[in-house]
Design a protein around this motif. Structure first.
Motif, short mmCIF file in Angstrom:
data_model
loop_
_atom_site.label_atom_id
_atom_site.label_comp_id
_atom_site.label_asym_id
_atom_site.label_seq_id
_atom_site.Cartn_x
_atom_site.Cartn_y
_atom_site.Cartn_z
N ASP A 102 -13.54 12.73 -5.47
CA ASP A 102 -14.29 11.48 -5.65
C ASP A 102 -15.49 11.67 -6.58
O ASP A 102 -16.34 10.78 -6.70
CB ASP A 102 -14.73 10.90 -4.31
CG ASP A 102 -15.68 11.83 -3.54
OD1 ASP A 102 -16.24 12.76 -4.14
OD2 ASP A 102 -15.84 11.61 -2.32
N HIS B 233 -15.17 12.46 2.97
CA HIS B 233 -15.28 12.09 1.56
C HIS B 233 -14.33 10.92 1.31
O HIS B 233 -13.61 10.47 2.21
CB HIS B 233 -14.91 13.27 0.66
CG HIS B 233 -16.05 14.18 0.33
ND1 HIS B 233 -16.87 14.00 -0.77
CD2 HIS B 233 -16.52 15.28 0.96
CE1 HIS B 233 -17.77 14.96 -0.81
NE2 HIS B 233 -17.58 15.76 0.23
N ASP B 234 -14.32 10.45 0.05
CA ASP B 234 -13.42 9.35 -0.32
C ASP B 234 -12.14 9.83 -0.98
O ASP B 234 -11.29 9.02 -1.36
CB ASP B 234 -14.15 8.38 -1.27
CG ASP B 234 -15.30 7.66 -0.59
OD1 ASP B 234 -15.21 7.44 0.64
OD2 ASP B 234 -16.29 7.34 -1.28
N ASP B 235 -12.00 11.16 -1.16
CA ASP B 235 -10.80 11.71 -1.77
C ASP B 235 -10.67 13.16 -1.33
O ASP B 235 -11.45 13.64 -0.50
CB ASP B 235 -10.88 11.60 -3.30
CG ASP B 235 -9.51 11.43 -3.95
OD1 ASP B 235 -8.53 11.98 -3.39
OD2 ASP B 235 -9.40 10.79 -5.01
N VAL B 236 -9.70 13.86 -1.91
CA VAL B 236 -9.43 15.25 -1.53
C VAL B 236 -10.69 16.09 -1.62
O VAL B 236 -11.46 15.99 -2.60
CB VAL B 236 -8.36 15.84 -2.47
CG1 VAL B 236 -8.16 17.32 -2.21
CG2 VAL B 236 -7.04 15.10 -2.30
N SER C 151 -15.51 17.13 -4.04
CA SER C 151 -14.32 16.30 -3.85
C SER C 151 -13.81 15.72 -5.16
O SER C 151 -14.51 15.68 -6.17
CB SER C 151 -14.65 15.17 -2.86
OG SER C 151 -13.63 14.20 -2.80
N GLU D 106 -6.64 17.90 1.98
CA GLU D 106 -6.18 16.73 1.23
C GLU D 106 -6.32 15.44 2.01
O GLU D 106 -6.05 14.36 1.48
CB GLU D 106 -4.72 16.93 0.81
CG GLU D 106 -4.53 17.99 -0.26
CD GLU D 106 -3.08 18.07 -0.72
OE1 GLU D 106 -2.51 17.03 -1.10
OE2 GLU D 106 -2.51 19.17 -0.69
N ASP D 107 -6.73 15.53 3.27
CA ASP D 107 -6.88 14.32 4.07
C ASP D 107 -8.28 13.71 3.94
O ASP D 107 -8.73 12.96 4.80
CB ASP D 107 -6.57 14.60 5.54
CG ASP D 107 -7.50 15.65 6.15
OD1 ASP D 107 -8.46 16.07 5.46
OD2 ASP D 107 -7.29 16.04 7.31
N LYS D 108 -8.99 14.07 2.85
CA LYS D 108 -10.30 13.51 2.51
C LYS D 108 -11.41 13.97 3.46
O LYS D 108 -12.40 13.28 3.65
CB LYS D 108 -10.26 11.97 2.49
CG LYS D 108 -9.22 11.38 1.55
CD LYS D 108 -9.24 9.87 1.59
CE LYS D 108 -8.15 9.28 0.70
NZ LYS D 108 -8.16 7.81 0.70
N HIS D 109 -11.25 15.16 4.02
CA HIS D 109 -12.27 15.71 4.90
C HIS D 109 -12.47 17.20 4.62
O HIS D 109 -11.56 17.90 4.16
CB HIS D 109 -11.89 15.54 6.37
CG HIS D 109 -12.02 14.14 6.87
ND1 HIS D 109 -11.01 13.21 6.75
CD2 HIS D 109 -13.05 13.50 7.49
CE1 HIS D 109 -11.40 12.07 7.28
NE2 HIS D 109 -12.64 12.21 7.74
#
Length: 606
Positions: A560, A537-540, A558, A517-520
């Motif tokens: 995103d 990424h830019d989101d989860v 993701s 969930e930290d966008k990675h």
């Protein structure tokens, strides 16, 4: 420094350990002395342990040919270079799945489509092949897909929107020959997902509430082609019937075929590795990708280094269930029931379960005479006994006669007394399970969980303990049925217990990857148990998938709405420079820098 001049060994070690690691890999370009230094096993061993921060008690992989090659593998063969971003989905992308041959993959999304992609274009790029919308069947979104063993059929799982805003699951089977829909199967709760048992049969679930907090999960075997061959051949057959207590349910079913347990891709037990080396002796075959294999680019580089040295200087709801299906039903029913009545119900359910549950099978760890020459097949799923949060791994063996719908029709196999099936084995994770993935040889089960506080006591099944933000990665050995190891916490989740959702992970021969969930997305080495790269990424990040044909190709999906394609620095060079023009002389080349940034970020280095 004059070329060829000698340096004290202590000074060589000091310089070697403090050089940038990308410069050390190219140290052989300097002169003959540095060529020899750049292949010194002692120096590479020291650099390997210090750079990757691996405990000294962890041995080198038994199949590794040298410390130099092992460092090169972890540095140069990790799919950490972004080469393409796919933007054809219009909403959150929830799941990715490769075909067994690796030539195609599927993606599921909140836009209610399942898309097929081609990975075998000559230019190395990925293109869209076909898109199927499930909205015409009243689906809310697609959440999971899986290819059958011969890649001829695709199982697609999604959320079906019923009347009065109710929702349950449904599974569709699509032919990959002409993209036609072959069958549809109800699946409740929808986070059972479903899975293939073999090429022609799949497993689905159904949930029946017995009381306010007691239910029964029935797992069904379904034929992919729901045609009628004979009045005595079923298209669906009951596989197992299992009692649930304390508001728990069965979710996330998967099948492990254990036929290759005696010849695993990778042994995680270091003592077992040592015994295997002693038994195999000189006949031991490398299990890891060897970047120094005959004809490889790296071997050519070694030859070039020698030549140059002789010439002097020179990488809604979610897919995954915000809450369990039927949880609203429990919450509403609890408002009219006293706590003492709920406690009595749980006790009665346990007593009835003990009376009406079949005796367990023999211990799965104990060999039996009937197992000689017989492949074992396990059904794996998440479940629970203390609270609605899935905190246990349930294991049930599927026998050969249960792998087909042929046999008695449903009305004939029912007796006057209905019995529950017992679980053959249960592993408690002591935390909320949010992801599972099998190794390619089906020997190890990797489990993502968010831990409960140590020593916590659950008094109310509807109030599970708080869960950690950090995600633990457990490794279960399905041969010994025990936890083999647990990785350091490197990825995070932030949603609370009642909103916690599933994050899909994937395992290749040498690596394991997971979203967060930290966008990675994150990549670990399976042998050394270390995190090697972060994928932004830019989101989860909901799902990751390795190509079964090439573990240096990884996909990540993701919220995103994108799918990112990641390749290793080694593959990037090979794709971009097929003719292999003269190598640039600068030590800090672009591909090394990109790989260095990914690995250094994970290790906390600037």
């Amino acid at each position: 420094m004059e070329c060829g001049s000698a340096l004290p060994d202590s000074l060589v070690l000091e310089i070697f350990l403090h050089l940038p690691h990308d410069a050390v890999l190219r140290a052989g370009l300097t002169c003959r002395q540095w060529l020899a230094v750049s292949r010194d096993e002692f120096l590479w061993r020291e650099l390997f342990y210090s750079y990757y921060r691996i405990p000294r008690c962890v041995p080198r992989h038994p199949a590794a040919v040298s410390w130099f090659r092992e460092f090169q593998r972890l540095f140069d063969c990790i799919p950490c270079v972004e080469v393409q971003t796919l933007k054809e989905h219009s909403d959150q992308v929830l799941h990715l799945a490769f075909s067994h041959q690796g030539h195609r993959f599927s993606s599921c999304s909140k836009d209610c489509t399942v898309k097929l992609w081609d990975t075998e274009r000559p230019d190395g790029y990925i293109s869209l092949v076909h898109s199927t919308s499930m909205r015409q069947f009243n689906w809310g979104y697609t959440q999971f897909s899986q290819f059958n063993a011969d890649d001829s059929l695709l199982l697609v799982s999604g959320v079906y929107l019923g009347p009065h805003h109710s929702s349950s699951g449904e599974i569709a089977v699509i032919s990959l020959e002409n993209y036609t829909l072959l069958s549809r199967v109800r699946n409740k709760p929808y986070d059972v997902f479903g899975c293939w048992l073999n090429e022609t049969h799949l497993i689905s679930g159904n949930l029946h509430w017995i009381g306010n907090m007691t239910s029964c999960s029935v797992l069904w075997l379904n034929k992919a082609f729901q045609d009628i061959e004979s009045e005595n051949v079923n298209v669906v057959k009951r596989l197992f019937k299992i009692q649930n207590v304390n508001a728990s349910t069965i979710r996330t079913v998967m099948v492990a075929h254990c036929r290759r347990h005696d010849n695993p891709d990778l042994l995680l037990d270091y003592d077992a590795q040592s015994r295997a080396r002693q038994q195999n002796g000189k006949t031991h075959q490398p299990l890891l990708f060897d970047v120094g294999a005959s004809g490889s680019e790296e071997e050519d580089e070694d030859e070039a280094l020698h030549r140059e040295a002789n010439g002097r200087c020179f990488p809604c709801p979610r897919s995954a269930q915000p809450t369990m299906s039927g949880l609203d039903h429990i919450i509403q029913s609890r408002k009219t029931v006293a706590p003492t009545e709920l406690a009595i119900e749980t006790q009665v359910a346990r007593m009835m379960g003990e009376v009406h549950t079949k005796a367990p099978e023999a211990d799965l760890n104990e060999p039996s005479s009937s197992d000689d020459g017989e492949d074992k097949t396990y059904l794996l799923f998440t479940t629970g006994s203390l609270t609605y949060s899935p905190h246990q791994i349930g294991i049930k063996r599927i026998k050969p006669d249960q792998m087909t719908t042929s046999g008695p029709v449903l009305c004939e196999e029912r007796s006057s007394v209905e019995f529950f099936d017992s679980l053959d084995h249960v592993i408690d994770i002591h935390g909320h399970i949010i992801g599972m993935g099998l190794s390619p040889d089906h020997r190890y089960l990797y489990v993502n969980s968010r831990a409960w506080p140590s020593g916590c006591v659950i008094s109310d099944p509807m109030s599970p303990p708080p869960i950690a933000e950090e995600i633990d990665l457990h490794v279960i050995d399905l041969k010994s049925l025990r936890e083999e190891r647990r990785s350091l916490r490197a990825h995070r989740a932030f949603t609370p217990n009642d909103e916690c959702f599933f994050i899909f992970l994937d395992v290749s021969r040498d690596f394991v990857a997971s979203g967060a969930e930290d966008k990675h997305g994150y990549i670990w080495d399976r042998h050394y148990n270390i995190c090697l790269a972060r994928l932004a990424h830019d989101d989860v990040v909901n799902s990751v998938a390795f190509s079964p044909a090439d573990q240096e190709l990884l996909l990540s999906a993701s919220d995103d709405s994108t799918i990112k394609v990641w390749r290793s620095p080694r593959m990037v060079r090979l794709v971009q420079t097929p003719a292999r023009p003269p190598r640039p002389r600068n030590l800090l080349s672009n591909w090394l820098s990109r790989g260095k940034n990914s690995v250094s970020a994970v290790n906390g280095k600037p």
